[in-house]
Design a protein around this motif. Structure first.
Motif, short mmCIF file in Angstrom:
data_model
loop_
_atom_site.label_atom_id
_atom_site.label_comp_id
_atom_site.label_asym_id
_atom_site.label_seq_id
_atom_site.Cartn_x
_atom_site.Cartn_y
_atom_site.Cartn_z
N THR A 265 -8.55 -3.54 3.21
CA THR A 265 -7.20 -3.00 3.25
C THR A 265 -7.15 -1.88 4.28
O THR A 265 -7.95 -0.95 4.22
CB THR A 265 -6.78 -2.43 1.88
OG1 THR A 265 -6.87 -3.46 0.90
CG2 THR A 265 -5.36 -1.90 1.93
N HIS A 267 -4.82 1.15 5.80
CA HIS A 267 -3.67 1.91 5.33
C HIS A 267 -3.36 3.06 6.28
O HIS A 267 -4.25 3.62 6.92
CB HIS A 267 -3.91 2.43 3.92
CG HIS A 267 -5.11 3.32 3.77
ND1 HIS A 267 -5.09 4.67 4.07
CD2 HIS A 267 -6.37 3.05 3.37
CE1 HIS A 267 -6.28 5.19 3.85
NE2 HIS A 267 -7.08 4.24 3.43
N ALA A 276 0.40 -0.92 4.15
CA ALA A 276 -0.83 -1.54 3.67
C ALA A 276 -0.98 -2.88 4.38
O ALA A 276 -0.07 -3.70 4.35
CB ALA A 276 -0.79 -1.75 2.17
N THR A 322 0.95 -7.41 6.19
CA THR A 322 1.34 -6.00 6.13
C THR A 322 2.61 -5.83 5.32
O THR A 322 3.59 -6.56 5.51
CB THR A 322 1.55 -5.43 7.55
OG1 THR A 322 0.32 -5.51 8.27
CG2 THR A 322 1.97 -3.96 7.48
N ASP A 498 -5.04 -2.19 -4.58
CA ASP A 498 -4.41 -2.24 -3.27
C ASP A 498 -3.31 -3.31 -3.20
O ASP A 498 -2.21 -3.05 -2.71
CB ASP A 498 -5.45 -2.55 -2.19
CG ASP A 498 -6.43 -1.42 -1.98
OD1 ASP A 498 -6.29 -0.38 -2.63
OD2 ASP A 498 -7.35 -1.59 -1.15
N GLY A 501 -0.40 -2.69 -5.69
CA GLY A 501 0.34 -1.50 -5.31
C GLY A 501 0.50 -0.48 -6.41
O GLY A 501 1.29 0.45 -6.28
N TRP A 548 -0.27 7.87 0.48
CA TRP A 548 -0.16 6.41 0.59
C TRP A 548 -0.13 5.77 -0.79
O TRP A 548 0.72 4.92 -1.08
CB TRP A 548 -1.36 5.90 1.41
CG TRP A 548 -1.43 4.42 1.58
CD1 TRP A 548 -0.73 3.66 2.47
CD2 TRP A 548 -2.26 3.51 0.85
NE1 TRP A 548 -1.07 2.33 2.34
CE2 TRP A 548 -2.01 2.21 1.36
CE3 TRP A 548 -3.19 3.67 -0.16
CZ2 TRP A 548 -2.66 1.08 0.88
CZ3 TRP A 548 -3.84 2.54 -0.65
CH2 TRP A 548 -3.57 1.27 -0.13
#
Length: 889
Positions: A265, A267, A276, A322, A498, A501, A548
């Motif tokens: 991932t 970021h 992401a 993305t 990830d 979310g 993030w």
């Protein structure tokens, strides 16, 4: 603090771990880094690496009753999507919990193999949506002689479970979050047993469950005889056919069944957006990753979709995916600038009354952490209101408490009350106590430790000397919940998922419904606390990392907790817990509606107010107003609901708050009043500006991408940037989310969806929920008109046959561009070469093929097929296929 690097009985502890876990490989484990590589990321400056938890803290004996199923050198993930398989209990009478991969697929790992299923989403009354797992839905694969399995590798999105026969490695299952496949690769020549009869079908084998769902097997091995024969190194991919799939979808999924060698991932946070990027390492070969309602990859998506307990998943094709989320400001104090003198006087008097009640702290990490958070907010209010004596008293009490908690030397030599230690089995920081399973199940670490980081960050901002005083242990807490990479004593983003979310709270992974999270708001507070501590300690990389995670935690809270899937079947307008396989209106601790709402509101820190306000006045009223009917004063956590109501109706909320007999132990009346007043001051700035949302959808052929362009602006034409707009597709008389985009600085955005073959599925609209500055807006429905493709029809078969015999004619229906068409055709026959008569109705399959038996008349005949016009194809007819008679019948 002094350097406390100590020699621990590491070899003994690790050897004991291997014996407990029954690791199939012999020898002492060596540390490995399993986190995603950080190369290529635009990482801000970071201070010197934090000391490892194993070197800073005393070692505590593990309280986790089940040893993790991991191979040598593998750090066991907790609070993860894969934790249920890693900490599975080997009890004969307890079913092995499924692992919900996402995108509508789940697998269940057993000692002798694994099952794969497409669960069914079902509603239970008005309360829950559950993805059920029944054996009748499962395709089970059994490697020969398998006796156990272990986690042998994992990274940002993927995990490997390897099966063994005694000490012999048999093969490895690789699963990737959001990837609609599982892949098993044989380590030896073998025949994997399969519990279902598989049917060959166009480059794959299939099995249809009693639910109507279809599981597909793609392999270079040999299928037959109740098993799949594999050479060493050969693989089997299993995937489920999406609902409403087209032939093109199935082809894309078969083509996408490629080896995924690893994932990472990437970021970053910039321009008001958190990004992401999920990279699947496939050697450049495209594959499929599912896209959930809070995501929009901006890539081609399949027409079919998989249903989950949190909504529909759409498959996107590519290797890098993305998605973005709005960034929220991290704040450590309320904005009291709009309060008048009477309000300020009320707050000063209340702070003086509240001080004595915040100077004592419970000894466990949850209630003790909440008490430190409560004191920190009162300390901030005292400072803002010009009460230095009160602020000094609170600061002294907090530092005295933190001195005890964060002194690792004391914990190594004295009794362990108010101590953090290191659990070498689970590679995690644990307290001496076990509130809410924080030690025995590794539960809720981000909730608990986030309160500590918030308190330390608040105090250290005013007294920088506290940074060095608390750095070592505070950094260890930060690394425990959200390390930037995995090491031998930390786990990268331990609690944060990830792809999904949001965070997971259950350390060892949960049961039949998978991992879960109740208080998404306390998760947001954890990332805000981490950002505050990172700011004062000078760790810019970790500060961006925290922002993030906060951005995506908020985006998913809005999408799944505050705007639940299938909301029309739920009694409440929210869900309070989200599992991997279930969304439900419950809590672990109370059945009262006030608790179910409050648990996704607490602790309503300054960094949460913007997000909660953005839900909109109408939404907030709908959630909170029913809670204040009847005798509400003693309902659990009712004060936090009053604070939430204050964002929509501050006058009524303040009257309610002043009449409450008590407030939560993580709150004070001062802070409760201040939140309501600050909300009132903010709302008094002005009414939100009216907006309009426009959507366009150009015409084009089916199966092509339609570029949906949208623009969000005020009535005077000013753009609304940074707004998350949901694009919806009409289906079955309602609207379903098809993607989400964030507007750019011009208030514009584009998303690409596959144009469906049915005209009624090409109707779209866009919807924005609004925020305190701008009103909500919904576009008019627009249609992407289908441009029909030319049909190419064929009929083939034998050219000669004896009269009266039956022959098989092969029928094909494709478009001029080569796309298969499934549908009904009229088969016609001519015996005189001039007149055509109807012979049969033929339906082609998803490959555009059909076979039909006909009887050859004495004179021979010609056959053709005729297609009527459809939504996406023109009508047409094939040339005639002639069958001559070779001899009388």
């Amino acid at each position: 603090m002094n350097d406390r690097r100590r020699r621990r009985p590491a070899l003994v502890a690790l050897a004991a771990l291997l014996v407990l876990a029954g690791a199939p490989a012999a020898g002492t484990a060596t540390a490995t880094t399993t986190g995603a590589p950080t190369e290529g990321r635009a990482s801000p400056r970071a201070p010197a690496a934090a000391a490892a938890a194993a070197d800073v803290l005393p070692e505590f004996a593990t309280r986790v009753p089940v040893p993790p199923r991991v191979g040598p050198g593998v750090v066991p993930p907790t609070n993860s999507w894969i934790s249920g398989a890693v900490y599975a209990r080997p009890e004969a009478d307890a079913p092995d919990p499924p692992t919900w991969v996402g995108g509508g697929l789940a697998f269940r790992s057993h000692d002798d193999g694994f099952g794969v299923a497409l669960p069914v989403v079902r509603g239970f009354g008005d309360y829950a949506l559950l993805q059920s797992w029944e054996d009748a839905q499962a395709l089970r694969l059994t490697p020969p002689g398998a006796t156990t399995y272990r986690l042998t590798r994992w990274d940002d999105l993927s995990a490997d479970l390897t099966w063994y026969a005694g000490q012999t490695e048999l093969g490895t299952l690789r699963a990737v979050e959001g990837w609609p496949y599982v892949m098993y690769t044989a380590a030896t020549d073998q025949s994997v047993a399969v519990n279902r009869a598989l049917s060959a079908s166009g480059g794959r084998h299939t099995w249809q469950a009693g639910t109507g769902q279809v599981l597909n097997v793609v392999t270079a091995g040999t299928v037959g005889g109740g098993g799949i024969a594999l050479d060493a190194g050969q693989s089997v991919h299993v995937f489920g056919t999406p609902q409403g799939a087209t032939a093109a979808d199935v082809t894309a999924l078969v083509d996408g069944a490629v080896p995924v060698l690893g994932t990472r991932t990437e970021h970053d946070v910039s321009g008001g957006l958190a990004r992401a990027t999920f990279v699947l390492q496939t050697g450049g070969r495209p594959t499929v990753l599912t896209q959930m309602p809070h995501q929009d990859y901006g890539l081609p998506t399949l027409t079919g979709r998989w249903e989950n307990a949190t909504g529909w998943a759409h498959g996107a094709v590519g290797t890098s995916f993305t998605t973005t989320a709005k960034v929220w400001d991290v704040a450590s104090r309320l904005d009291l600038s709009g309060l008048d003198e009477a309000q300020l006087t009320l707050l000063r008097d209340q702070v003086r009354s509240d001080v004595d009640g915040v100077l004592e702290f419970p000894a466990d990490t949850y209630f003790g952490g909440k008490a430190l958070y409560r004191a920190a907010n009162l300390y901030l209010l005292a400072g803002q209101l010009g009460l230095p004596d009160e602020a000094a008293r609170i600061e002294a009490a907090m530092t005295a408490e933190l001195d005890v908690w964060l002194d690792a030397d004391r914990c190594a030599t004295e009794r362990r009350d108010r101590c953090f230690g290191y659990d070498a089995v689970t590679r995690t920081v644990v307290p001496d106590g076990d509130a809410f399973g924080v030690s025995s199940s590794v539960n809720d670490h981000h909730f608990h430790y986030g309160y500590f980081l918030y308190a330390v960050g608040v105090l250290a901002r005013d007294d920088p000397a506290l940074v060095d005083r608390y750095r070592e242990t505070a950094d260890v807490l930060a690394q425990d919940i959200a390390a930037l990479q995995t090491t031998d004593s930390t786990i990268q983003r331990r609690a944060f998922d990830d792809w999904r979310g949001h965070s997971w709270a259950n350390g060892t992974g949960g049961g039949m419904d998978g991992n879960d999270q109740e208080s998404t708001s306390e998760a947001m507070n954890a990332w805000a606390g981490l950002a505050l501590w990172s700011e004062v300690s000078g760790d810019e990389a970790q500060q961006e990392h925290a922002r993030w995670m906060l951005a995506f935690e908020a985006a998913t809270a809005r999408a799944y907790w505050w705007n639940p899937y299938r909301a029309s079947t739920l009694r409440a307008p929210i869900v309070s817990m989200v599992f991997q396989g279930k969304s439900t209106y419950e809590t672990w601790f109370s059945g009262d509606a006030s608790a179910k709402t409050a648990i996704i509101v607490i602790p309503m820190g300054p960094s949460q107010l913007g997000f909660l306000s953005s839900l909109g006045e109408e939404r907030i009223r709908a959630v909170t107003e029913p809670l204040f009917e009847g005798d509400y004063a003693n309902r659990p956590l009712i004060d936090w609901n009053a604070a939430l109501l204050g964002l929509a109706d501050p006058e009524r909320a303040l009257a309610i708050a002043q009449g409450l007999p008590r407030v939560d132990n993580g709150n004070t009346r001062s802070y409760l009043y201040a939140v309501i007043m600050a909300g009132a001051a903010e709302s008094a700035v002005g009414a939100p500006a009216a907006t309009r949302l426009r959507l366009s959808a150009p015409a084009g052929p089916a199966d092509d991408l339609v570029a949906l362009g949208l623009a969000l602006e005020t009535d005077d034409g000013s753009p609304v940037p940074g707004a998350r707009v949901v694009v919806e597709r009409s289906r079955d008389g309602g609207w379903e989310p098809a993607g989400a985009v964030v507007t750019d600085e011009r208030g514009r955005a584009t998303t690409r969806l596959v144009r469906a073959r049915s005209a009624r599925l090409n109707v779209f609209r866009a919807r924005w929920a609004g925020d305190p500055a701008f009103t909500a807006s919904t576009s008019t429905a627009v249609t992407s008109t289908l441009v029909r493709r030319r049909s190419v029809l064929t009929v083939g078969g034998p050219h000669r046959a004896r009269a009266g015999r039956r022959v098989v004619l092969r029928v094909g229906w494709r478009t001029a561009s080569g796309a298969a068409v499934d549908g009904a055709l009229r088969l016609q026959r001519s015996v005189d070469g001039r007149t055509w008569q109807r012979a049969a109705l033929v339906r082609t399959d998803r490959l555009g093929r059909a076979a039909v038996r006909v009887v050859v008349p004495r004179t021979g005949a010609r056959w053709r097929v005729v297609a009527a016009r459809t939504d996406w194809t023109w009508g047409g007819q094939s040339t005639g296929h002639r069958v001559r008679v070779t001899a009388p019948g």
